[in-house]
Design an enzyme around this catalytic site. Structure first.
Site, mmCIF file in Angstrom:
data_model
loop_
_atom_site.group_PDB
_atom_site.id
_atom_site.type_symbol
_atom_site.label_atom_id
_atom_site.label_comp_id
_atom_site.label_asym_id
_atom_site.label_seq_id
_atom_site.Cartn_x
_atom_site.Cartn_y
_atom_site.Cartn_z
ATOM 1 N N GLU A 29 16.561 32.146 21.511
ATOM 2 C CA GLU A 29 17.192 30.828 21.669
ATOM 3 C C GLU A 29 16.152 29.831 22.144
ATOM 4 O O GLU A 29 15.599 29.982 23.230
ATOM 5 C CB GLU A 29 18.338 30.910 22.692
ATOM 6 C CG GLU A 29 18.997 29.562 22.961
ATOM 7 C CD GLU A 29 19.982 29.558 24.145
ATOM 8 O OE1 GLU A 29 20.170 30.614 24.784
ATOM 9 O OE2 GLU A 29 20.540 28.493 24.422
ATOM 10 N N GLU A 81 30.973 20.337 23.100
ATOM 11 C CA GLU A 81 30.123 21.157 22.224
ATOM 12 C C GLU A 81 31.018 21.831 21.205
ATOM 13 O O GLU A 81 32.110 22.309 21.532
ATOM 14 C CB GLU A 81 29.392 22.213 23.072
ATOM 15 C CG GLU A 81 28.512 23.144 22.252
ATOM 16 C CD GLU A 81 27.698 24.104 23.125
ATOM 17 O OE1 GLU A 81 27.113 23.660 24.141
ATOM 18 O OE2 GLU A 81 27.675 25.295 22.797
ATOM 19 N N GLU A 107 31.823 20.294 27.761
ATOM 20 C CA GLU A 107 30.551 20.645 28.390
ATOM 21 C C GLU A 107 30.545 20.206 29.858
ATOM 22 O O GLU A 107 31.553 19.731 30.366
ATOM 23 C CB GLU A 107 29.381 20.029 27.613
ATOM 24 C CG GLU A 107 28.631 21.053 26.743
ATOM 25 C CD GLU A 107 27.987 22.174 27.554
ATOM 26 O OE1 GLU A 107 27.809 22.002 28.768
ATOM 27 O OE2 GLU A 107 27.691 23.228 26.970
ATOM 28 N N HIS A 155 20.465 23.518 21.443
ATOM 29 C CA HIS A 155 19.838 24.837 21.543
ATOM 30 C C HIS A 155 19.956 25.510 20.180
ATOM 31 O O HIS A 155 21.007 25.440 19.545
ATOM 32 C CB HIS A 155 20.555 25.711 22.574
ATOM 33 C CG HIS A 155 20.690 25.061 23.912
ATOM 34 N ND1 HIS A 155 21.512 25.532 24.898
ATOM 35 C CD2 HIS A 155 20.083 23.961 24.425
ATOM 36 C CE1 HIS A 155 21.418 24.750 25.956
ATOM 37 N NE2 HIS A 155 20.573 23.800 25.700
ATOM 38 N N GLU A 181 23.597 24.804 18.687
ATOM 39 C CA GLU A 181 24.700 24.419 19.592
ATOM 40 C C GLU A 181 24.530 22.936 19.876
ATOM 41 O O GLU A 181 23.833 22.557 20.811
ATOM 42 C CB GLU A 181 24.592 25.163 20.930
ATOM 43 C CG GLU A 181 24.705 26.652 20.847
ATOM 44 C CD GLU A 181 24.422 27.310 22.212
ATOM 45 O OE1 GLU A 181 24.345 26.609 23.241
ATOM 46 O OE2 GLU A 181 24.264 28.533 22.225
ATOM 47 N N GLU A 208 25.439 19.443 21.237
ATOM 48 C CA GLU A 208 26.304 18.802 22.234
ATOM 49 C C GLU A 208 26.374 17.305 21.952
ATOM 50 O O GLU A 208 25.459 16.733 21.346
ATOM 51 C CB GLU A 208 25.734 19.042 23.638
ATOM 52 C CG GLU A 208 25.696 20.521 23.987
ATOM 53 C CD GLU A 208 24.974 20.840 25.284
ATOM 54 O OE1 GLU A 208 25.310 21.858 25.906
ATOM 55 O OE2 GLU A 208 24.055 20.088 25.669
ATOM 56 N N ARG A 243 15.574 26.287 23.583
ATOM 57 C CA ARG A 243 16.502 25.387 24.287
ATOM 58 C C ARG A 243 16.058 23.927 24.345
ATOM 59 O O ARG A 243 16.747 23.083 24.887
ATOM 60 C CB ARG A 243 16.712 25.902 25.720
ATOM 61 C CG ARG A 243 17.448 27.227 25.748
ATOM 62 C CD ARG A 243 17.592 27.772 27.155
ATOM 63 N NE ARG A 243 18.311 26.908 28.064
ATOM 64 C CZ ARG A 243 19.641 26.850 28.153
ATOM 65 N NH1 ARG A 243 20.390 27.611 27.396
ATOM 66 N NH2 ARG A 243 20.218 26.025 29.017
ATOM 67 N N ARG A 297 18.271 30.693 32.438
ATOM 68 C CA ARG A 297 18.317 29.679 31.409
ATOM 69 C C ARG A 297 17.332 28.542 31.613
ATOM 70 O O ARG A 297 17.353 27.567 30.876
ATOM 71 C CB ARG A 297 19.741 29.105 31.329
ATOM 72 C CG ARG A 297 20.735 30.080 30.757
ATOM 73 C CD ARG A 297 22.152 29.668 31.017
ATOM 74 N NE ARG A 297 23.050 30.713 30.536
ATOM 75 C CZ ARG A 297 23.668 30.680 29.367
ATOM 76 N NH1 ARG A 297 23.506 29.662 28.560
ATOM 77 N NH2 ARG A 297 24.457 31.675 29.002
#
Ligand code: GLU
Ligand code: MG
Length: 442
Positions: free
Chosen positions: A331, A194, A187, A243, A130, A132, A333, A314
């Site tokens: 995931e 993103e 975002e 991520h 992902e 950004e 991060r 998270r």
């Protein structure tokens, strides 16, 4: 996908391709290319195009400078930016020594090696990033500024989200190039976006990330904007992460999933998580390779700081999204989009495999907000922090034989030398913050 040489020659003729860009990535993650006229393509498909490796930073010394480009036929794509007369195509290449053996300094080759090791253990890695990025205005001379084009926030809609046109164009261009875009959204920070594309095998994902960064920047430029993958361009608002969702497959089965296992996770998933946590201090120099990367890894901006894993919240480094079955995944991060995607995926895979090989088990998942704990609570729970600077990260990498082996001696030597220069240049510079705080006071 899966073209033969003959098919490529035919496509090139049908589409009136005039030039082919032979692309590869250097150690620091910069996309390079040698452009060849189509008359040279047959030779190029045989892996006979040479270039001077000594002109690429950190590649080879002058006396051993000839390198060959071996194109990966599966990566043949027509670039959507067509000049008036005829098209341009690209091929992603592996860098080889003149005798055809893989060049130790080719990041793509190192990822291939790690993938092969996983294959020998019976695993196949899928990865979904992902990435950004920010969209900034440019000034009258076309130089990027820090002015963002909008005041929108997470998932905001037009008319606030003025970058949406640019983003839509990016999505369309990427789709034209074969990307399967799963989502694109604004975002948290103003000007931050993103775009998520579908997960794939690790090598394709690394290739796609290189293409992605190139397309996003090119399309932004066409809209008079500058796209930046710098991890933390502005103090006080969120930075940009990358991520990465990882799963291991055996044939059609996701081997991270075990309906009988604790948390419905398999022994392999637990080993992989434990491996990521154990090697995180060392691989951070690769997944977060700039001085600026460490300005993102601070509390308060949804970026991880602490080495822990969680099912729900998270804040930790590793999160397990709730999906199970085929979608079971881990995931990570911490990575940011300034990394070399080939090296980053190599170290993630090797760290996880090491955890599986050694049958490691992770500590209990941390489902409380770690940022809200006192330092004592964290110490009692054995929760340590990621490296706080590039300097610290390089020292950690130096101590970890598994991650050093993953990137190999050649890449380590060149990477280390380049990053030490970067750190020293930063360390010895006088920054605006210091002037602001000390000039009047002392
Ligand atoms: N931008 C945040 C980061 O630096 C992540 C925000 C999100 O959860 O998507 O990692
Ligand atoms: Mg995000």
């Amino acid at each position: 996908m899966g073209y033969t040489k003959e098919e490529i020659m035919q496509l090139v003729e049908e589409q009136q391709v005039k030039f082919v860009r032979m692309q590869f990535t250097d150690i620091l993650g910069v996309l390079k290319n040698v452009s060849i006229p189509v008359s040279q393509l047959e030779k190029a498909l045989e892996g006979e195009i040479q270039f001077d490796g000594s002109s690429i930073e950190g590649f080879v010394r002058i006396e051993e400078s000839d390198m060959n480009l071996k194109p990966d036929l599966d990566t043949f794509i027509l670039l959507p930016w067509k000049p008036k007369d005829g098209a341009v195509a690209r091929l992603i290449c592996d860098v080889c020594n003149p005798d055809g053996t893989p060049f130790a300094g080719c990041p793509r080759g190192l990822l291939r090696k790690a993938i092969k090791e996983a294959e020998e253990m019976g695993f196949f890695m899928n990865a979904g990033p992902e990435a950004e990025f920010f969209l900034f205005h440019t000034d009258a001379d076309g130089r990027p500024t820090l002015t963002t084009h909008d005041m929108a926030g997470y998932f905001d809609m037009t008319p606030v989200d003025l970058g949406e046109n640019a983003r839509r164009d990016m999505v369309m261009t990427l789709t034209e190039m074969g990307f399967e875009i799963e989502a694109s959204h604004h975002e948290v920070a103003p000007g931050q976006h993103e775009i998520d594309f579908k997960y794939s095998d690790a090598l394709s994902t690394a290739d796609s990330l290189m293409t992605f960064r190139f397309v996003v920047r090119t399309v932004a430029q066409r809209h008079g904007l500058h796209a930046s993958f710098m991890p933390k361009p502005i103090f006080g608002i969120n930075g940009s992460g990358m991520h990465t969702h990882i799963s291991l497959f055996r044939g059609e089965d996701n081997i991270f999933y075990d309906p009988q296992g604790e948390y419905e996770l398999s022994k392999e998933a637990m080993g992989f998580i434990a491996g990521l946590l154990e090697h995180a201090p060392a691989f951070t120099a690769i997944t977060n390779p700039t001085v600026n990367s460490y300005k993102r890894l601070v509390p308060g901006y949804e970026a991880p700081v602490y080495i822990a894993w969680s099912q729900r919240n998270r804040s930790p480094l590793v999160r397990i999204p709730s999906r199970r079955g085929l979608g079971t995944r881990v995931e990570l991060r911490s990575p940011d989009p300034s990394c070399n995607p080939y090296l980053a995926l190599t170290v993630m895979l090797k760290a996880g495999l090491d955890g599986i090989k050694r049958n490691l088990t992770p500590p209990t998942p941390e489902d409380r907000n770690i940022y809200a704990m006192t330092p004592e609570e964290r110490i009692n729970r054995n929760i340590f922090s990621l490296p706080a600077s590039l300097d610290e990260a390089l020292r950690e990498l130096e101590k970890d034989p598994v991650i050093l082996e993953a990137i190999g001696e050649h890449v380590w030597d060149r990477f280390h030398a380049a990053k030490r220069i970067e750190w020293d240049s930063y360390r010895t510079s006088v920054h605006p913050w210091e002037v602001e705080h000390y000039l009047g006071k002392f």
